[in-house]
Scaffold this motif. Structure first.
Motif, PDB file in Angstrom:
ATOM      1  N   GLU A  18       0.749  -6.500 -10.194  1.00 40.21           N
ATOM      2  CA  GLU A  18      -0.526  -5.847  -9.891  1.00 40.21           C
ATOM      3  C   GLU A  18      -1.454  -6.708  -9.033  1.00 40.21           C
ATOM      4  O   GLU A  18      -2.006  -6.248  -8.036  1.00 40.21           O
ATOM      5  CB  GLU A  18      -1.226  -5.489 -11.215  1.00 40.21           C
ATOM      6  CG  GLU A  18      -2.555  -4.788 -11.041  1.00 40.21           C
ATOM      7  CD  GLU A  18      -3.295  -4.627 -12.366  1.00 40.21           C
ATOM      8  OE1 GLU A  18      -4.471  -4.220 -12.323  1.00 40.21           O
ATOM      9  OE2 GLU A  18      -2.724  -4.918 -13.440  1.00 40.21           O
ATOM     10  N   LEU A  21       0.093  -7.068  -5.311  1.00 40.15           N
ATOM     11  CA  LEU A  21       0.664  -5.905  -4.619  1.00 40.15           C
ATOM     12  C   LEU A  21      -0.120  -5.462  -3.387  1.00 40.15           C
ATOM     13  O   LEU A  21       0.463  -5.100  -2.373  1.00 40.15           O
ATOM     14  CB  LEU A  21       0.780  -4.752  -5.630  1.00 40.15           C
ATOM     15  CG  LEU A  21       1.703  -3.594  -5.312  1.00 40.15           C
ATOM     16  CD1 LEU A  21       3.089  -4.077  -4.888  1.00 40.15           C
ATOM     17  CD2 LEU A  21       1.830  -2.674  -6.531  1.00 40.15           C
ATOM     18  N   ASP A  42       8.322   1.677  -8.741  1.00 42.17           N
ATOM     19  CA  ASP A  42       7.681   1.178  -9.958  1.00 42.17           C
ATOM     20  C   ASP A  42       8.712   1.169 -11.086  1.00 42.17           C
ATOM     21  O   ASP A  42       9.150   2.208 -11.562  1.00 42.17           O
ATOM     22  CB  ASP A  42       6.498   2.074 -10.323  1.00 42.17           C
ATOM     23  CG  ASP A  42       5.967   1.742 -11.717  1.00 42.17           C
ATOM     24  OD1 ASP A  42       5.733   0.547 -11.981  1.00 42.17           O
ATOM     25  OD2 ASP A  42       5.831   2.665 -12.544  1.00 42.17           O
ATOM     26  N   SER A  49       0.157  -1.616 -11.777  1.00 39.13           N
ATOM     27  CA  SER A  49       0.862  -1.601 -10.479  1.00 39.13           C
ATOM     28  C   SER A  49       1.037  -0.179  -9.932  1.00 39.13           C
ATOM     29  O   SER A  49       0.860   0.065  -8.738  1.00 39.13           O
ATOM     30  CB  SER A  49       2.233  -2.265 -10.603  1.00 39.13           C
ATOM     31  OG  SER A  49       2.106  -3.646 -10.848  1.00 39.13           O
TER      32      SER A  49
END
Length: 342
Positions: A18, A21, A42, A49
């Motif tokens: 997270e 990203l 994912d 995230s």
């Protein structure tokens, strides 16, 4: 305006990244070419995230999000991305890393100019306390399959990471689930991809940023997963020695060194696994005779081999002293990723 034909699909497995990203995705948005698609997979990440992925996908139609209900690991995440990819070229990118703006444009151009099946660039190693380039001389090389497999083990140019290249779609094999590894899976995949390539191009310009987190596997010391790592290296040493006997000594030198790196990892967290120590020591002693004529067999490798042949605790003792000396100065980045920067 209608988007051009998608030229390259960039596949990113997303799991617990997270905080990194956004940097990763923005580096793709800044590419000098725009006919790409970014596939964010994912892998049932427990953080936010997925929300980050969805927010970017809502802003740009070239971003595709795949959400998996269960965590299945990087290999399967990459496979899921490949299944929906529409580009004639494939690239992989890790969610905590990022790329230079000209990476994909330059590597596609190199691949097409040389008529290669894969094109690779150099990279940066980024840590909390700065970055260093591994190679930056802008020299271009083209290799046959056999030469590329040899260079993969000398690591002068070609490296074992999966993400520093652009690949022709046809050269990505069916993912081998039989020999699935959790640590060092890139190496296994690169070997099998190269077996589907006739020609591989390399340019000594760094495009890819490997971010070394302090909590990364290579920095953490020995874990149970490392048993698999050793078995994987033994498997590939046997596999490649049989299939490509002319590069046996070079392959043996590199992979024995990688096995010894597992012993070295034990010194980082004082977790000594006697079975693994025995396995590696036996393997080094039995295969020591094949090292004659190995390319890329550097001094550090020679010393490590000799110490292990005499007694593995000599190797581990030497590194324990070494680590305690350098701990004061810098964060060590993991012996198995040590790269020559000639």
């Amino acid at each position: 305006e209608v988007m051009e034909q998608i030229k390259i699909s960039i596949i990113v497995p997303v799991y617990k990244v997270e905080q990194y990203l956004e940097r990763c995705i923005k580096s793709v948005l800044q590419q000098t070419i725009d006919n790409w698609e970014l596939i964010l997979v994912d892998d049932a990440s427990p953080d936010h995230s997925l929300q980050v992925c969805n927010a970017f996908a809502a802003q740009d139609e070239r971003i595709v999000v795949i959400h998996k209900a269960n965590n299945e690991g990087t290999l399967r995440a990459r496979k899921s991305g490949l299944e929906v990819a529409r580009g004639s070229y494939i690239a992989y990118l890790d969610g905590d890393d990022w790329v230079e703006p000209n990476m994909y444009g330059d590597l596609i151009q190199l691949l097409e100019q040389t008529n290669a099946d894969a094109a690779e660039g150099s990279f940066f190693i980024n840590q909390c306390n700065g970055e260093r380039m591994v190679r930056n001389d802008a020299v271009t090389y083209t290799y046959s399959q056999l030469e590329a497999l040899e260079k993969l083990h000398t690591q002068e140019t070609i490296q074992e990471g999966l993400c520093t290249r652009v690949y022709r779609r046809a050269c990505i094999p069916e993912f081998d689930q039989e020999n699935e590894v959790v640590v060092g899976e890139d190496y296994s995949l690169v070997v099998h991809i190269f077996e589907h390539c006739e020609k591989i191009a390399y340019i000594g310009i760094p495009y890819y940023h490997y971010f070394q987190r302090e909590d990364s596997v290579c920095n953490a010391g020995y874990t149970e997963k490392h048993i698999q790592v050793v078995k994987n290296y033994i498997y590939y040493r046997n596999y490649l020695s049989k299939r490509y006997p002319t590069i046996r000594s070079t392959v043996t030198a590199r992979l024995l060194f990688e096995e010894m790196a597992v012993l070295v990892a034990m010194t980082k967290n004082s977790h000594y696994d006697k079975n693994v120590i025995r396995l590696v020591t036996k393997d080094v002693r039995e295969n020591f005779k094949y090292l004659k004529g190995a390319k890329g067999y550097r001094c550090i490798m020679r010393i490590s081999m000799y110490l292990t042949v005499i007694h593995p605790y000599l190797l581990m003792g030497a590194y324990k002293v070494y680590y305690s000396c350098i701990k004061k100065h810098s964060i060590n980045k993991g012996e198995s990723h040590e790269t020559s920067s000639r």
